[in-house]
Design a protein around this motif. Structure first.
Motif, mmCIF file in Angstrom:
data_model
loop_
_atom_site.group_PDB
_atom_site.id
_atom_site.type_symbol
_atom_site.label_atom_id
_atom_site.label_comp_id
_atom_site.label_asym_id
_atom_site.label_seq_id
_atom_site.Cartn_x
_atom_site.Cartn_y
_atom_site.Cartn_z
ATOM 1 N N SER A 157 4.290 2.264 2.340
ATOM 2 C CA SER A 157 4.066 1.055 1.541
ATOM 3 C C SER A 157 2.577 0.762 1.388
ATOM 4 O O SER A 157 2.119 0.369 0.307
ATOM 5 C CB SER A 157 4.768 -0.138 2.190
ATOM 6 O OG SER A 157 6.159 0.087 2.284
ATOM 7 N N ALA A 158 1.814 0.944 2.466
ATOM 8 C CA ALA A 158 0.364 0.715 2.393
ATOM 9 C C ALA A 158 -0.280 1.691 1.416
ATOM 10 O O ALA A 158 -1.127 1.301 0.593
ATOM 11 C CB ALA A 158 -0.254 0.860 3.780
ATOM 12 N N LEU A 159 0.117 2.944 1.459
ATOM 13 C CA LEU A 159 -0.432 3.933 0.535
ATOM 14 C C LEU A 159 0.001 3.645 -0.904
ATOM 15 O O LEU A 159 -0.761 3.877 -1.845
ATOM 16 C CB LEU A 159 -0.002 5.342 0.955
ATOM 17 C CG LEU A 159 -0.624 5.849 2.262
ATOM 18 C CD1 LEU A 159 -0.013 7.181 2.675
ATOM 19 C CD2 LEU A 159 -2.138 5.991 2.123
ATOM 20 N N PHE A 160 1.210 3.129 -1.057
ATOM 21 C CA PHE A 160 1.681 2.738 -2.384
ATOM 22 C C PHE A 160 0.817 1.607 -2.945
ATOM 23 O O PHE A 160 0.491 1.589 -4.129
ATOM 24 C CB PHE A 160 3.142 2.300 -2.303
ATOM 25 C CG PHE A 160 3.772 1.987 -3.633
ATOM 26 C CD1 PHE A 160 3.875 2.949 -4.623
ATOM 27 C CD2 PHE A 160 4.275 0.714 -3.890
ATOM 28 C CE1 PHE A 160 4.464 2.666 -5.853
ATOM 29 C CE2 PHE A 160 4.867 0.416 -5.107
ATOM 30 C CZ PHE A 160 4.964 1.387 -6.087
ATOM 31 N N GLY A 161 0.428 0.683 -2.094
ATOM 32 C CA GLY A 161 -0.470 -0.379 -2.522
ATOM 33 C C GLY A 161 -1.827 0.161 -2.933
ATOM 34 O O GLY A 161 -2.359 -0.197 -4.001
ATOM 35 N N LEU A 162 -2.398 1.041 -2.122
ATOM 36 C CA LEU A 162 -3.708 1.618 -2.431
ATOM 37 C C LEU A 162 -3.664 2.462 -3.699
ATOM 38 O O LEU A 162 -4.670 2.567 -4.416
ATOM 39 C CB LEU A 162 -4.183 2.474 -1.251
ATOM 40 C CG LEU A 162 -4.483 1.699 0.045
ATOM 41 C CD1 LEU A 162 -4.800 2.669 1.180
ATOM 42 C CD2 LEU A 162 -5.636 0.727 -0.164
ATOM 43 N N PHE A 200 0.320 -7.057 -3.224
ATOM 44 C CA PHE A 200 1.621 -7.310 -3.850
ATOM 45 C C PHE A 200 2.417 -6.019 -4.005
ATOM 46 O O PHE A 200 3.624 -5.988 -3.742
ATOM 47 C CB PHE A 200 1.404 -7.963 -5.215
ATOM 48 C CG PHE A 200 2.680 -8.301 -5.928
ATOM 49 C CD1 PHE A 200 3.424 -9.416 -5.558
ATOM 50 C CD2 PHE A 200 3.147 -7.507 -6.972
ATOM 51 C CE1 PHE A 200 4.611 -9.733 -6.212
ATOM 52 C CE2 PHE A 200 4.325 -7.812 -7.627
ATOM 53 C CZ PHE A 200 5.054 -8.929 -7.249
ATOM 54 N N THR A 201 1.743 -4.945 -4.443
ATOM 55 C CA THR A 201 2.461 -3.675 -4.616
ATOM 56 C C THR A 201 2.832 -3.060 -3.265
ATOM 57 O O THR A 201 3.860 -2.402 -3.146
ATOM 58 C CB THR A 201 1.629 -2.675 -5.435
ATOM 59 O OG1 THR A 201 0.308 -2.572 -4.892
ATOM 60 C CG2 THR A 201 1.541 -3.107 -6.879
ATOM 61 N N ALA A 202 2.009 -3.296 -2.238
ATOM 62 C CA ALA A 202 2.370 -2.828 -0.901
ATOM 63 C C ALA A 202 3.621 -3.549 -0.408
ATOM 64 O O ALA A 202 4.525 -2.934 0.185
ATOM 65 C CB ALA A 202 1.210 -3.047 0.068
ATOM 66 N N LEU A 203 3.682 -4.861 -0.672
ATOM 67 C CA LEU A 203 4.885 -5.621 -0.309
ATOM 68 C C LEU A 203 6.092 -5.120 -1.099
ATOM 69 O O LEU A 203 7.195 -4.985 -0.553
ATOM 70 C CB LEU A 203 4.656 -7.108 -0.585
ATOM 71 C CG LEU A 203 5.826 -8.052 -0.269
ATOM 72 C CD1 LEU A 203 6.191 -7.964 1.207
ATOM 73 C CD2 LEU A 203 5.484 -9.487 -0.656
ATOM 74 N N GLY A 204 5.863 -4.828 -2.385
ATOM 75 C CA GLY A 204 6.935 -4.243 -3.175
ATOM 76 C C GLY A 204 7.373 -2.901 -2.612
ATOM 77 O O GLY A 204 8.561 -2.557 -2.635
ATOM 78 N N GLY A 205 6.408 -2.141 -2.078
ATOM 79 C CA GLY A 205 6.736 -0.870 -1.438
ATOM 80 C C GLY A 205 7.603 -1.049 -0.204
ATOM 81 O O GLY A 205 8.481 -0.230 0.069
ATOM 82 N N VAL A 206 7.368 -2.132 0.530
ATOM 83 C CA VAL A 206 8.209 -2.423 1.705
ATOM 84 C C VAL A 206 9.648 -2.689 1.269
ATOM 85 O O VAL A 206 10.602 -2.172 1.869
ATOM 86 C CB VAL A 206 7.647 -3.634 2.483
ATOM 87 C CG1 VAL A 206 8.630 -4.073 3.562
ATOM 88 C CG2 VAL A 206 6.295 -3.293 3.101
ATOM 89 N N VAL A 207 9.805 -3.501 0.223
ATOM 90 C CA VAL A 207 11.147 -3.816 -0.278
ATOM 91 C C VAL A 207 11.826 -2.549 -0.808
ATOM 92 O O VAL A 207 12.990 -2.271 -0.497
ATOM 93 C CB VAL A 207 11.079 -4.885 -1.380
ATOM 94 C CG1 VAL A 207 12.476 -5.147 -1.948
ATOM 95 C CG2 VAL A 207 10.481 -6.178 -0.823
ATOM 96 N N ALA A 208 11.089 -1.764 -1.590
ATOM 97 C CA ALA A 208 11.646 -0.526 -2.135
ATOM 98 C C ALA A 208 12.001 0.448 -1.012
ATOM 99 O O ALA A 208 13.049 1.105 -1.054
ATOM 100 C CB ALA A 208 10.654 0.122 -3.096
ATOM 101 N N GLY A 209 11.129 0.533 -0.009
ATOM 102 C CA GLY A 209 11.397 1.411 1.119
ATOM 103 C C GLY A 209 12.620 0.982 1.911
ATOM 104 O O GLY A 209 13.399 1.822 2.376
ATOM 105 N N GLU A 210 12.796 -0.315 2.056
ATOM 106 C CA GLU A 210 13.978 -0.812 2.775
ATOM 107 C C GLU A 210 15.255 -0.509 1.993
ATOM 108 O O GLU A 210 16.289 -0.163 2.582
ATOM 109 C CB GLU A 210 13.838 -2.314 3.020
ATOM 110 C CG GLU A 210 14.933 -2.926 3.861
ATOM 111 C CD GLU A 210 15.008 -2.367 5.275
ATOM 112 O OE1 GLU A 210 16.034 -2.604 5.946
ATOM 113 O OE2 GLU A 210 14.047 -1.697 5.711
ATOM 114 N N LEU A 211 15.181 -0.611 0.671
ATOM 115 C CA LEU A 211 16.326 -0.230 -0.151
ATOM 116 C C LEU A 211 16.645 1.252 0.018
ATOM 117 O O LEU A 211 17.812 1.646 0.130
ATOM 118 C CB LEU A 211 16.034 -0.528 -1.631
ATOM 119 C CG LEU A 211 16.073 -1.996 -2.059
ATOM 120 C CD1 LEU A 211 15.531 -2.145 -3.473
ATOM 121 C CD2 LEU A 211 17.493 -2.543 -1.981
#
Length: 244
Positions: A157-162, A200-211
């Protein structure tokens, strides 16, 4: 003896860690190429295919990649639920005048045909395919071989944000709501916008990753990803119409 066992475990994980490093380096290269080439559509499918070939040659199974057919039904169920939820949130956002300007993005000030092509062809092929394969399939599977699931989720998720730093550089100039909020505030505000988008995109990555974790399928996170991006274009079309 304990030290020897620990060293053995590190040596056993080393090839997987090296493969993960190769994937991260490749993603940096692809991100720069996208910026230089102006988001060439072909780069998404080519990059996704190359990553999948490397992952399979590195020993990852289709199940580890979140692409096994046995999890398609679960992935579709979670993905459709995410699409429905995002659609409701976007509808509320467009209807309310206070939040409508957030949908007035000049990049997607399109007619109906252009919006449909963007939502159902260009965004899925050039963006969602590559990013889902990269972050929720290949990188996820690589990390899972040598890290706990919590670290897999947070790191991907962090890398997705970056990954979104370069695309965010001109966001304020294309989005009316952000542009109005930043007008006359100087360069510091521009930095805050970039930091905000990355967060925001890192947080979105967390949600997507949890899905992806709960469903066992990348199809679930891809559904959410499509909804946030493509429905943004379609509801943006409505927002531009309402704005006159």
């Amino acid at each position: 003896m304990t030290l020897a066992v620990g060293e053995g475990a590190v040596r056993a994980r080393r090839p997987a860690m090296i493969a993960t490093g190769v994937v991260v380096a490749a993603l940096v290269g692809v991100n720069l190429a996208q910026h230089v080439l102006g988001g060439a559509v072909w780069l998404g499918p080519v990059g996704a295919a190359a990553l999948l070939v490397f992952a399979r040659l590195s020993g990852l199974s289709w199940s580890q990649l979140g692409l096994h057919r046995d999890r398609l039904r679960s992935g579709a169920r979670w993905g459709l639920g995410a699409i429905a939820l995002v659609a409701v949130v976007y509808l509320i956002g467009v209807v309310l005048p206070l939040t409508r300007t957030a949908f007035l993005d000049a990049r997607y000030h399109l007619g109906v045909p252009g919006a449909l092509v963007s939502a159902f062809v260009l965004i899925p092929v050039s963006t969602i395919l590559l990013e889902e394969v990269a972050f929720r399939s290949v990188l996820w599977g690589m990390l899972a071989r040598h890290a706990k699931m919590s670290r897999v989720l947070l790191t991907s998720s962090a890398l997705f944000g970056l990954w979104h730093i370069l695309p965010s550089l001109h966001f304020a100039s294309s989005n009316r709501g952000v542009g109005d909020a930043m007008r006359g505030t100087g360069t510091a505000a521009g930095v805050l916008v970039i930091v905000g988008i990355v967060a925001f995109t890192a947080l979105g990555g967390v949600v997507a990753g949890e899905l992806r974790r709960r469903s066992g399928s990348v199809l679930a996170s891809a559904g959410m990803h499509w909804a946030t991006n493509s429905l943004g274009v379609l509801f943006g079309l409505l927002a531009w119409r309402l704005a006159g």
